[in-house]
Design an enzyme around this catalytic site. Structure first.
Site, mmCIF file in Angstrom:
data_model
loop_
_atom_site.group_PDB
_atom_site.id
_atom_site.type_symbol
_atom_site.label_atom_id
_atom_site.label_comp_id
_atom_site.label_asym_id
_atom_site.label_seq_id
_atom_site.Cartn_x
_atom_site.Cartn_y
_atom_site.Cartn_z
ATOM 1 N N ALA A 19 0.887 1.311 -5.886
ATOM 2 C CA ALA A 19 1.620 1.838 -4.725
ATOM 3 C C ALA A 19 1.901 3.330 -4.889
ATOM 4 C CB ALA A 19 2.929 1.070 -4.541
ATOM 5 N N SER A 43 6.854 6.355 -16.061
ATOM 6 C CA SER A 43 7.055 6.257 -17.500
ATOM 7 C C SER A 43 5.992 5.363 -18.095
ATOM 8 C CB SER A 43 8.440 5.667 -17.784
ATOM 9 O OG SER A 43 8.515 5.300 -19.140
ATOM 10 N N VAL A 51 -1.540 -6.251 -10.502
ATOM 11 C CA VAL A 51 -2.370 -7.287 -9.883
ATOM 12 C C VAL A 51 -2.790 -6.762 -8.511
ATOM 13 C CG1 VAL A 51 -1.556 -9.268 -11.182
ATOM 14 C CG2 VAL A 51 -0.308 -8.542 -9.160
ATOM 15 N N ALA A 54 -7.533 -8.066 -5.366
ATOM 16 C CA ALA A 54 -8.359 -8.393 -4.209
ATOM 17 C C ALA A 54 -7.769 -7.693 -2.992
ATOM 18 C CB ALA A 54 -8.374 -9.902 -3.990
ATOM 19 N N LYS A 82 -16.287 -8.325 -1.522
ATOM 20 C CA LYS A 82 -15.518 -9.515 -1.143
ATOM 21 C C LYS A 82 -15.746 -9.811 0.338
ATOM 22 C CE LYS A 82 -10.766 -11.154 -0.636
ATOM 23 N NZ LYS A 82 -9.361 -10.810 -0.733
ATOM 24 N N PRO A 100 -13.226 -16.091 6.092
ATOM 25 C CA PRO A 100 -14.163 -14.972 5.993
ATOM 26 C C PRO A 100 -13.667 -13.704 6.682
ATOM 27 C CG PRO A 100 -14.785 -16.368 7.831
ATOM 28 C CD PRO A 100 -13.513 -16.953 7.267
ATOM 29 N N LEU A 337 6.033 -3.189 -3.937
ATOM 30 C CA LEU A 337 6.909 -4.314 -4.254
ATOM 31 C C LEU A 337 8.384 -3.996 -4.042
ATOM 32 C CD1 LEU A 337 5.056 -5.444 -7.502
ATOM 33 C CD2 LEU A 337 4.812 -6.361 -5.191
ATOM 34 N N THR A 348 -2.616 -9.505 0.524
ATOM 35 C CA THR A 348 -1.924 -8.603 1.449
ATOM 36 C C THR A 348 -1.101 -7.531 0.748
ATOM 37 O OG1 THR A 348 -0.193 -10.280 1.596
ATOM 38 C CG2 THR A 348 -1.794 -10.193 3.379
ATOM 39 N N ILE A 350 -1.843 -4.971 -1.325
ATOM 40 C CA ILE A 350 -2.355 -3.609 -1.157
ATOM 41 C C ILE A 350 -2.400 -3.247 0.326
ATOM 42 C CG2 ILE A 350 -4.455 -2.204 -1.384
ATOM 43 C CD1 ILE A 350 -4.824 -3.343 -4.153
#
Lengths: 516, 482
Positions: A19, A43, A51, A54, A82, A100, A337, A348, A350
């Site tokens: 992020a 830091s 993570v 995807a 993907k 898809p 986050l 979702t 990213i």
């Protein structure tokens, strides 16, 4: 140099990771020549979640807008292509489907394809709906090539995203950003200082006593929400009654099977397991609800279901699904986050970072007044989060895994009213949610509905007055065309090796900035 | 369980354009197998006739697609012409004309809209008004409309004419007969009363009462007068909205005449005063009043309840500005056919809920777009000052707020207007954003201005080379007869 000194000209990003560096890269690309100072504080002692390997197709446009070369990026991040996500066991045990990045079939006389499929299915003439989707058939066959540039070509009817090493992506963006003038400050933040006049945050103070001053702070500090929550007490709307999974274990392993162009999400006893194939390893993780399963059992399930030897110890993550009450509060914007988390089921994380950054660029504030900008930002992001939430909840509540307490409870839970209406409209009338603003378009909803055995009970009545045999024949023709087209495509990893082979590890290490 | 639908029986109430269009289109959708009866077929009420006379049809309109006529034939039938947009006469700052001309958006380079570049330039020059002056020459379709020129769109993406999206504008009165003939040819029967319980009742009758969502106060009208002008007069490729002291009139130019509708509020004008104002604003000798009466702008909250769906001006009404009435009807019909019930036992509530949601969203966007010039115009006088003070809907408030603050065009679900339509309307009305996109501080302004300047020159040359709309129509007519 800015001719309008009123714009914020000193932005401080708190936290690196995906992020933080996505934000730094975008802001430096957009505002690098305007005199806006961008500083990122991170830091090396604080790990990043890393993570979110995807992605959704939207990321291609984000990267292109930042001038990032796709082939180079894929090589640097050990990326694969993907075409969608395979969901295993989310309907009944043993069943699977692929959501898809592309549409199904073709409309007939202005009537949407899913109505044709429903009519033919009820008459016993239709094949699985996925056989009318090019990206699903490509994924199932483990084939890949870039979409055809001719919009009339069958091979243009799919989108694609990446599966990549998020830490390498962040490292690449870090390099780019610093080249564009972003100042990186190493240090652990202990607290924030506020302006006595405005109450806004004026600086963050590091462990060594140094202060990093700013006009606008972007909180990318992760779940902690260093500024947005710890300092501003913004509050969090807890959605764990809808999305109760609250822990994850992540571990990479060596590949042993085919590296297909899709991510997999397999339902487990009290959650689900992801498999994200990269060029050099497989990313795995087990998302679960600690009310239903112990950490040890969750770890055992994860390890037992790895396809190859683990190449690291499982790393635990703790989270609470939901969204910050205000993602922009005062002069702090929370991205990533720190703003909210909806678990990684549909990749979702990213995407929501990207949406947050795009909205921030559009609404880049002035120093005197940020209230209007914040209100618009919060409205935009609230809608994004709410719509993603409904889509994710659908996967859980529509399960048919009877006899497992977690899944039984998920089926019986109180659905969001907005989702209940969507499902009823689809079942009774074949109406698919459709909106202009949001990550998931009608084909995505159709994929999950049908994939989890929610099928329409009725179809467009106009079809009964058209030539049913001709419709069946046209659908069959399309299905054959797709099958034939897939057979002409290269195997996914053969294409990847020829197109964007992963950089040598030594090269990557040499290029990494010290903190990563 | 197979749900093969039986041949449906559909009852349509009310004739007029809405009723006959619904009959013709539904008959076609069911390939002639449905039993469609129309009750009250002779009831072509004055209110409905007036609403649909001012007809503007885009190529994507379901009516256009089902009428089965070429634009040229339609123009001949309705004495009409091509339509590039609507001119709000002198509604802008300094008495400028404002155009709503829905062509294609200008290409965006480097993610930066032209208006953001121009706003930055105007700030740099210290001349806010420069923003409006520089934006207007980039509105290609609006400039064609203003110049009274016409040429068809070009498939060549390098040509400015590839940006065009013209419609046709005509006297829609003749279309009711066309749709009636189509319906009757498709087996639609005129029948009073009901033979059986219908699958669907399509109620197309105007309702002489205030609607659930009442827009009379916000839009400043509850009465109308329709007039017809005969005789030779200019025929530009646009319709117009002309402000009056206590109301406004729409003007649809036709070949050899024009259709005029005056809208006003009974609290400001008596009927006699309004009619006199209409005559005063027009060449008196040529104008004849067709009809007048009350009008109920607004919409029903739930036009589809049970097995009864309301269509047409009884369900939603906004007056003829920008062809709104026909646009609403087209959207209602289009939405209805994608949500047709599948027969007895089909789930009507989910379809009706979705229908009601979609038509409400569509109406609200058009209402907001129309309301915008009422709340931000350069007009003066008590009627117009009062209009500016009317409460505005939340979506419009949000759009206005963001544009006024920073030139941001907010995207909202189901909006039939594209961003650049909002942009043209806002810039035309003289709304100047307080800020510009900060990204423009980092671009080479001179280079950007050279690009935009080249575009304006290309637009100038293209428009200069075009025939007038009248000449184009004459040449088209000659080709048709030749």
């Amino acid at each position: 140099m800015s001719i309008n000194a009123n714009f914020v000209n000193n932005v401080v990003i708190v936290g690196g990771g995906t992020a933080g560096w996505m934000t730094a890269a975008a802001l430096s690309h957009k505002f690098g020549n305007t005199g806006t100072q961008i500083t990122l504080v991170e830091s090396a002692e604080i790990g990043t979640v890393g993570v979110g390997e995807a992605t959704l197709p939207h990321i291609r446009f984000f990267n292109a807008a930042m001038g990032i070369d796709e082939t180079d990026l894929m090589a640097r991040t050990q990326a694969t292509f993907k075409l969608g996500i395979e969901f295993c066991g989310w309907g009944k045990e043993g069943e699977s489907y692929i959501h898809p990045f592309g549409d199904y079939g073709e409309p007939h006389n202005g009537i949407a394809f899913h109505h044709l499929w429903t009519q033919q299915r009820l008459a016993g003439n239709a094949k699985r709906i996925c056989e009318y989707s090019l990206p699903v058939m490509m994924a199932e066959a483990n084939r890949y090539a870039m979409p055809d540039a001719d919009p009339n070509a069958l091979l243009s009817t799919f989108g694609y995203a990446y599966q990549f090493d998020a830490s390498l992506y962040a490292a690449h963006l870090s390099q780019l950003s610093q080249k564009r003038g972003v100042k990186r400050v190493e240090g652990k933040i202990t607290h924030a200082k506020r302006s006595a006049d405005t109450g806004r945050i004026s600086a963050v103070v590091l462990e060594n006593g140094a202060q990093v001053e700013g006009d606008l702070f972007v909180d990318c500090s992760g779940f902690r929400g260093l500024l947005i929550e710890q300092e501003l007490k913004t509050g969090y709307e807890d959605w764990s009654h809808y999305l109760p999974c609250n822990r994850a274990l992540a571990v990479p392993c060596e590949p042993s099977g085919p590296i297909g162009p899709y991510t997999r999400a397999t339902a487990r006893k009290a959650g689900w397991q992801w498999r994200i194939p990269l060029q050099h390893r497989i990313g795995n993780g087990h998302v679960y609800c600690s009310d239903y399963i112990s950490d040890d059992e969750a770890a055992a399930i994860l390890i037992d279901n790895l396809e190859g030897p683990a190449i690291a110890e499982p790393r635990p993550l703790f989270f609470k699904t939901g969204r910050r009450n205000k993602l922009w509060n005062g002069n702090v914007v929370s991205i990533g986050l720190s703003g909210g988390f909806l678990e990684p089921l549909e990749s979702t994380s990213i995407h929501l970072i990207q949406q947050g950054i795009t909205a921030l660029v559009e609404l880049f504030p002035t120093q005197d007044s940020m209230e209007e900008d914040a209100a618009e930002y919060n409205a935009m992001m609230r809608l994004e989060f709410d719509r993603v939430r409904d889509f994710l909840v659908l996967h859980y509540v529509a399960n048919q895994r009877e006899g497992e307490k977690f899944w039984d409870d998920m089926r019986r839970m109180e659905w969001p009213a907005s989702l209940k209406e969507k499902v009823a409209a689809f079942v009774h009338s074949g109406i698919i949610p459709s909106y202009d603003v949001g990550a998931f378009l009608p084909p995505s909803w159709l994929a999950v509905f049908v994939g989890q055995n929610i099928v329409p009970q009725a179809y467009d009545p106009r079809l009964d007055h058209l030539d049913s045999a001709a419709i069946a024949s046209s659908m069959e023709e399309r299905r054959r065309q797709i099958a034939d087209a897939v057979n002409t495509l290269p195997v996914h990893m053969d294409f990847v090796r020829g197109h964007c082979p992963g950089a040598m590890v030594a090269e990557m290490v040499a290029e990494k900035i010290p903190s990563l | 369980m197979t749900r093969k639908s039986p041949s449906p029986y559909i009852q349509i109430l009310g004739g007029g354009l809405a009723g006959w269009s619904a009959a013709a289109i539904l008959a076609e959708q069911f390939s002639g197998t449905a039993a469609i009866h129309i009750d009250g077929a002779q009831e072509d009420t004055p209110a409905e006739s007036a609403a649909y006379a001012h007809m503007i049809l885009g190529g994507e309109s379901i009516l256009m697609q089902h009428i089965g006529m070429t634009p040229a034939d339609l123009i001949t039938l309705g004495r009409g012409g091509f339509w590039l947009g609507t001119c709000f006469e002198k509604w802008g700052a300094k008495g400028r004309n404002v155009y709503h001309a829905p062509g294609e958006a200008l290409p965006v380079k480097d993610g930066l809209s032209a208006h953001q570049i121009l706003r930055r330039l105007s700030v740099q020059e210290g001349k806010d008004g420069l923003f409006t002056d520089l934006c207007l020459p980039l509105a290609f379709q609006a400039r064609m409309a203003a110049a009274g020129k016409f040429s068809p769109p070009s498939a060549d993406r390098q040509s400015p004419r590839s940006l065009l999206r013209p419609g046709v504008a005509l006297d829609g009165s003749a279309l009711t007969a066309v749709m009636r003939d189509k319906a009757m040819a498709s087996g639609v029967r005129v029948a009073a009363g009901m033979e059986d319980e219908p699958l669907l009742i399509v109620d197309c009758r105007p309702q002489e009462k205030a609607k659930d969502i009442d827009c009379r106060q916000a839009l400043g009208f509850d009465r109308y007068v329709t007039l017809r002008l005969e005789g030779a007069m200019p025929h530009p490729p646009h319709d117009s909205i002309r402000p009056l002291d206590n109301g406004w009139m729409t003007i649809l130019p036709l070949q050899g005449g024009a259709l005029i509708t005056l809208y006003y509020h009974s609290s400001h004008w008596t009927d006699a005063q309004a009619k006199q104002a209409a005559y005063d604003a027009l060449p008196e000798s040529a104008a004849a009043i067709i009809t007048s009466g009350p009008i109920y702008p607004g919409r029903m909250e739930r036009p589809w309840q049970g097995n009864s769906v309301h269509l047409g001006v009884g369900a939603a009404q906004l007056g003829s500005a920008m062809g709104a009435e026909v646009t609403l009807l087209s959207h209602q019909l289009e939405t209805l056919i994608t949500l047709l019930p599948g027969g007895k036992g089909d789930d009507m509530p989910s379809k009706s809920a979705e229908y009601n949601r979609r038509v409400a969203a569509h109406f609200d966007h058009i209402r907001d777009f129309l309301h915008l010039p009422f709340v931000r115009n350069g007009l003066t006088g008590p009627y117009w000052e009062q209009a500016k003070k009317q409460a505005i809907a939340p979506d419009l408030h949000r759009r206005l707020g963001q544009f006024e603050r920073r030139g941001l065009l907010v995207m909202i679900d189901d909006d039939p207007f594209e961003k650049h339509s909002w942009l043209e309307m806002m810039t035309g009305l003289g709304i100047i954003p307080a800020l510009y996109d900060h990204v423009t501080d980092g671009v080479d302004l001179s280079a950007k201005m050279r690009d935009l300047g080249s575009m304006v020159v290309a637009f100038d040359q293209t428009i200069a080379a075009m025939p007038t709309h009248e000449d184009f129509l004459a040449q088209m007519a000659a080709r048709m007869t030749g």
